[in-house]
Write a protein that holds these residues in place. Structure first.
Motif, PDB file in Angstrom:
ATOM      1  N   SER A 253       0.846  -1.192   0.000  1.00 19.17           N
ATOM      2  CA  SER A 253       0.000   0.000   0.000  1.00 19.17           C
ATOM      3  C   SER A 253       0.881   1.241   0.000  1.00 19.17           C
ATOM      4  O   SER A 253       2.035   1.199   0.438  1.00 19.17           O
ATOM      5  N   ILE A 254       0.310   2.326  -0.470  1.00 21.59           N
ATOM      6  CA  ILE A 254       0.978   3.619  -0.395  1.00 21.59           C
ATOM      7  C   ILE A 254       0.068   4.592   0.349  1.00 21.59           C
ATOM      8  O   ILE A 254      -1.156   4.392   0.425  1.00 21.59           O
ATOM      9  N   ALA A 255       0.670   5.648   0.877  1.00 24.96           N
ATOM     10  CA  ALA A 255      -0.091   6.761   1.446  1.00 24.96           C
ATOM     11  C   ALA A 255       0.142   7.972   0.556  1.00 24.96           C
ATOM     12  O   ALA A 255       1.285   8.283   0.200  1.00 24.96           O
ATOM     13  N   TRP A 256      -0.932   8.672   0.224  1.00 17.65           N
ATOM     14  CA  TRP A 256      -0.897   9.759  -0.756  1.00 17.65           C
ATOM     15  C   TRP A 256      -1.661  10.950  -0.206  1.00 17.65           C
ATOM     16  O   TRP A 256      -2.786  10.803   0.283  1.00 17.65           O
ATOM     17  N   ILE A 257      -1.015  12.120  -0.257  1.00 11.86           N
ATOM     18  CA  ILE A 257      -1.687  13.371   0.083  1.00 11.86           C
ATOM     19  C   ILE A 257      -2.008  14.061  -1.242  1.00 11.86           C
ATOM     20  O   ILE A 257      -1.141  14.707  -1.839  1.00 11.86           O
ATOM     21  N   PRO A 258      -3.231  13.910  -1.755  1.00 11.64           N
ATOM     22  CA  PRO A 258      -3.524  14.401  -3.112  1.00 11.64           C
ATOM     23  C   PRO A 258      -3.301  15.905  -3.263  1.00 11.64           C
ATOM     24  O   PRO A 258      -2.817  16.359  -4.309  1.00 11.64           O
ATOM     25  N   SER A 259      -3.631  16.690  -2.236  1.00  9.59           N
ATOM     26  CA  SER A 259      -3.540  18.141  -2.359  1.00  9.59           C
ATOM     27  C   SER A 259      -2.106  18.627  -2.466  1.00  9.59           C
ATOM     28  O   SER A 259      -1.846  19.741  -2.926  1.00  9.59           O
ATOM     29  N   GLN A 260      -1.144  17.785  -2.054  1.00 12.43           N
ATOM     30  CA  GLN A 260       0.263  18.176  -2.054  1.00 12.43           C
ATOM     31  C   GLN A 260       1.123  17.311  -2.973  1.00 12.43           C
ATOM     32  O   GLN A 260       2.308  17.587  -3.150  1.00 12.43           O
ATOM     33  N   GLY A 261       0.517  16.271  -3.535  1.00 11.02           N
ATOM     34  CA  GLY A 261       1.268  15.399  -4.439  1.00 11.02           C
ATOM     35  C   GLY A 261       2.375  14.622  -3.759  1.00 11.02           C
ATOM     36  O   GLY A 261       3.359  14.244  -4.407  1.00 11.02           O
ATOM     37  N   ILE A 262       2.222  14.353  -2.457  1.00  9.82           N
ATOM     38  CA  ILE A 262       3.254  13.636  -1.703  1.00  9.82           C
ATOM     39  C   ILE A 262       2.848  12.180  -1.561  1.00  9.82           C
ATOM     40  O   ILE A 262       1.722  11.875  -1.144  1.00  9.82           O
ATOM     41  N   VAL A 263       3.770  11.283  -1.907  1.00  6.32           N
ATOM     42  CA  VAL A 263       3.540   9.843  -1.822  1.00  6.32           C
ATOM     43  C   VAL A 263       4.561   9.216  -0.873  1.00  6.32           C
ATOM     44  O   VAL A 263       5.762   9.490  -0.965  1.00  6.32           O
ATOM     45  N   PHE A 264       4.064   8.392   0.034  1.00  5.83           N
ATOM     46  CA  PHE A 264       4.902   7.491   0.828  1.00  5.83           C
ATOM     47  C   PHE A 264       4.694   6.100   0.241  1.00  5.83           C
ATOM     48  O   PHE A 264       3.614   5.529   0.366  1.00  5.83           O
ATOM     49  N   SER A 265       5.715   5.579  -0.421  1.00  3.39           N
ATOM     50  CA  SER A 265       5.535   4.392  -1.268  1.00  3.39           C
ATOM     51  C   SER A 265       5.785   3.073  -0.554  1.00  3.39           C
ATOM     52  O   SER A 265       5.489   2.017  -1.112  1.00  3.39           O
ATOM     53  N   GLY A 266       6.354   3.091   0.672  1.00  2.00           N
ATOM     54  CA  GLY A 266       6.851   1.838   1.201  1.00  2.00           C
ATOM     55  C   GLY A 266       7.858   1.238   0.234  1.00  2.00           C
ATOM     56  O   GLY A 266       8.469   1.941  -0.590  1.00  2.00           O
ATOM     57  N   ASP A 267       8.029  -0.062   0.289  1.00  2.00           N
ATOM     58  CA  ASP A 267       9.061  -0.727  -0.506  1.00  2.00           C
ATOM     59  C   ASP A 267       8.642  -1.004  -1.944  1.00  2.00           C
ATOM     60  O   ASP A 267       9.364  -1.686  -2.668  1.00  2.00           O
ATOM     61  N   LEU A 268       7.506  -0.483  -2.377  1.00  2.00           N
ATOM     62  CA  LEU A 268       7.203  -0.505  -3.814  1.00  2.00           C
ATOM     63  C   LEU A 268       8.269   0.243  -4.599  1.00  2.00           C
ATOM     64  O   LEU A 268       8.536  -0.063  -5.758  1.00  2.00           O
ATOM     65  N   VAL A 269       8.870   1.258  -3.954  1.00  2.00           N
ATOM     66  CA  VAL A 269       9.929   2.051  -4.586  1.00  2.00           C
ATOM     67  C   VAL A 269      11.113   2.124  -3.628  1.00  2.00           C
ATOM     68  O   VAL A 269      10.928   2.337  -2.428  1.00  2.00           O
ATOM     69  N   GLU A 270      12.314   1.935  -4.173  1.00  2.00           N
ATOM     70  CA  GLU A 270      13.555   2.189  -3.437  1.00  2.00           C
ATOM     71  C   GLU A 270      14.396   3.132  -4.285  1.00  2.00           C
ATOM     72  O   GLU A 270      14.171   3.266  -5.491  1.00  2.00           O
ATOM     73  N   PHE A 271      15.398   3.733  -3.661  1.00  2.00           N
ATOM     74  CA  PHE A 271      16.298   4.562  -4.448  1.00  2.00           C
ATOM     75  C   PHE A 271      17.700   4.507  -3.853  1.00  2.00           C
ATOM     76  O   PHE A 271      17.879   4.689  -2.647  1.00  2.00           O
ATOM     77  N   ASN A 272      18.669   4.224  -4.711  1.00  2.00           N
ATOM     78  CA  ASN A 272      20.068   4.106  -4.286  1.00  2.00           C
ATOM     79  C   ASN A 272      20.228   3.159  -3.104  1.00  2.00           C
ATOM     80  O   ASN A 272      21.023   3.391  -2.202  1.00  2.00           O
ATOM     81  N   ALA A 273      19.458   2.097  -3.147  1.00  2.00           N
ATOM     82  CA  ALA A 273      19.541   1.043  -2.138  1.00  2.00           C
ATOM     83  C   ALA A 273      19.088  -0.253  -2.797  1.00  2.00           C
ATOM     84  O   ALA A 273      18.448  -0.240  -3.857  1.00  2.00           O
ATOM     85  N   GLY A 274      19.431  -1.362  -2.171  1.00  2.00           N
ATOM     86  CA  GLY A 274      18.992  -2.648  -2.683  1.00  2.00           C
ATOM     87  C   GLY A 274      17.477  -2.748  -2.695  1.00  2.00           C
ATOM     88  O   GLY A 274      16.802  -2.270  -1.778  1.00  2.00           O
ATOM     89  N   VAL A 275      16.940  -3.356  -3.747  1.00  2.00           N
ATOM     90  CA  VAL A 275      15.501  -3.604  -3.846  1.00  2.00           C
ATOM     91  C   VAL A 275      15.276  -5.055  -3.437  1.00  2.00           C
ATOM     92  O   VAL A 275      15.604  -5.973  -4.197  1.00  2.00           O
ATOM     93  N   TYR A 276      14.761  -5.277  -2.249  1.00  2.00           N
ATOM     94  CA  TYR A 276      14.535  -6.645  -1.785  1.00  2.00           C
ATOM     95  C   TYR A 276      13.295  -7.205  -2.480  1.00  2.00           C
ATOM     96  O   TYR A 276      12.215  -6.603  -2.437  1.00  2.00           O
ATOM     97  N   THR A 277      13.451  -8.361  -3.131  1.00  2.00           N
ATOM     98  CA  THR A 277      12.339  -8.948  -3.889  1.00  2.00           C
ATOM     99  C   THR A 277      12.058 -10.394  -3.484  1.00  2.00           C
ATOM    100  O   THR A 277      11.438 -11.143  -4.235  1.00  2.00           O
ATOM    101  N   GLY A 278      12.490 -10.781  -2.297  1.00  2.00           N
ATOM    102  CA  GLY A 278      12.349 -12.177  -1.889  1.00  2.00           C
ATOM    103  C   GLY A 278      10.918 -12.651  -1.739  1.00  2.00           C
ATOM    104  O   GLY A 278      10.650 -13.855  -1.765  1.00  2.00           O
ATOM    105  N   ASP A 279       9.977 -11.719  -1.591  1.00  2.00           N
ATOM    106  CA  ASP A 279       8.553 -12.062  -1.456  1.00  2.00           C
ATOM    107  C   ASP A 279       7.731 -11.364  -2.532  1.00  2.00           C
ATOM    108  O   ASP A 279       6.541 -11.105  -2.361  1.00  2.00           O
ATOM    109  N   ALA A 280       8.386 -11.071  -3.655  1.00  2.00           N
ATOM    110  CA  ALA A 280       7.795 -10.189  -4.667  1.00  2.00           C
ATOM    111  C   ALA A 280       6.993 -10.941  -5.722  1.00  2.00           C
ATOM    112  O   ALA A 280       7.121 -12.157  -5.907  1.00  2.00           O
ATOM    113  N   HIS A 281       6.199 -10.158  -6.424  1.00  2.00           N
ATOM    114  CA  HIS A 281       5.519 -10.586  -7.650  1.00  2.00           C
ATOM    115  C   HIS A 281       6.150  -9.744  -8.763  1.00  2.00           C
ATOM    116  O   HIS A 281       5.699  -8.638  -9.070  1.00  2.00           O
ATOM    117  N   LEU A 282       7.217 -10.299  -9.341  1.00  2.00           N
ATOM    118  CA  LEU A 282       8.102  -9.498 -10.191  1.00  2.00           C
ATOM    119  C   LEU A 282       7.446  -9.098 -11.508  1.00  2.00           C
ATOM    120  O   LEU A 282       7.626  -7.969 -11.971  1.00  2.00           O
TER     121      LEU A 282
END
Length: 321
Positions: free
Chosen positions: A173-202
């Motif tokens: 799930s993500i949390a989104w503030i529509p009025s400000q365009g701010i998204v908290f993505s959880g591990d759906l998105v990573e940046f400059n870090a390892g993307v753990y996919t051990g339980d993923a649907h690739l």
């Protein structure tokens, strides 16, 4: 190729510096140099925390940062997915008052199915991320679940929780503030870090990322890595994650088509991915688990197999022997 053979991240003991970055009048990012991030949304009447940290003692440290900016009650704790490092700190917010623990239905189902195994597995892999693990009272159970979308109003501030599809897990799930365009993505998105996919649907993950990108985030807080403060940087993080996921799955599909073993696919995948991603935080930790899941998915195992502390070590030994 010489890789670390110490199990997972048991040898990673260096403390990370945490930052509490204000994104808007209402939103903050709690980040730690590649360790798991949390988010904070301060409305008119209450506070929402996105991802509960790994232990109640670690949650208390986040509460102290929140109390530097507001004395409003913490009423909502959102779990972006079921992984122990994200959820086991939820009890640390209870002293603040009545707390809704919110997750997608798929996330709750995964806690039922594999929460206990995941807790033992994650603590064994990466003990530094579970400071004061003796403070964990047990599994964290959502008190409120939703199917696809839940809208909350923190006074006049609208926050939408969205289950956009499978990716890092089937329940992200993500949390989104529509009025400000701010998204908290959880591990759906990573940046400059390892993307753990051990339980993923690739195979499904890129489509879920497309739905996230369609929200046109102005700022994005990934599961790991720094807060992305511009639309361009937000899209770069989504693209980084997509590239990792698609490269990994393609390597596994090629290896399975050629009849290669898991160990061969691991070596071949590293030859492709090391030059691109090998320098990022927790790459060495993630890649054995990632290749294992990709190899399974490429062989038609749709539902990720449950990791246990025993399976973890057997895989680690087999893949690097």
């Amino acid at each position: 190729m010489s890789h670390s053979t110490a199990f997972a991240s048991q040898a990673d003991l260096a403390e990370k510096k945490t930052s509490f970055t204000q994104l808007s009048a209402n939103a903050w990012a709690y980040t730690a140099e590649g360790d798991p991030n949390s988010g904070v949304i301060v409305g008119d009447d209450s506070v929402m925390v996105i991802d509960a940290t790994a232990t109640p003692v670690m949650a208390a440290a986040l509460v102290r940062r929140i109390r530097e900016v507001t004395d409003l009650p913490i009423r909502h704790v959102v779990l972006t997915h079921y992984h122990a490092v994200r959820v086991l700190g939820a009890a640390g917010f209870v002293p603040e008052g009545a707390v809704n623990v919110i997750a997608s239905r798929a996330t709750r189902d995964l806690i039922v199915e594999r929460g206990a195994e995941d807790m033992a597995s994650e603590i064994g892999r990466f003990p530094r991320l579970f400071q004061a693990q003796e403070s964990i009272p047990g599994l964290t159970w959502p008190t409120l679940v939703f199917e696809k979308e839940l809208t909350l109003h923190l006074g006049s501030l609208e926050v939408r929780l969205l289950h956009l599809g499978a990716g890092h897990t089937s329940g992200d799930s993500i949390a989104w503030i529509p009025s400000q365009g701010i998204v908290f993505s959880g591990d759906l998105v990573e940046f400059n870090a390892g993307v753990y996919t051990g339980d993923a649907h690739l195979a499904a993950w890129p489509d879920t990322l497309d739905r996230l990108a369609a929200l046109q985030p102005q700022q994005l807080v990934p599961g790991r890595g720094p807060a992305l403060r511009t639309p361009a940087d937000s899209l770069s993080a989504i693209a980084y994650t997509r590239d990792w996921v698609q490269t990994l799955l393609q390597c596994a599909r090629d290896g399975v088509a050629a009849g290669h073993t898991l160990q061969q696919v691991y070596a071949d995948t590293r030859r492709v991915m090391d030059p691109v991603f090998g320098q990022v935080f927790i790459y060495e930790h993630c890649i054995p688990f990632d290749v294992s899941r990709a190899y399974d998915e490429a062989r038609g195992i749709a539902n990720p197999r449950i990791w246990t502390d025993v399976r973890d070590r057997e895989m680690w030994a087999a893949i690097q022997s």
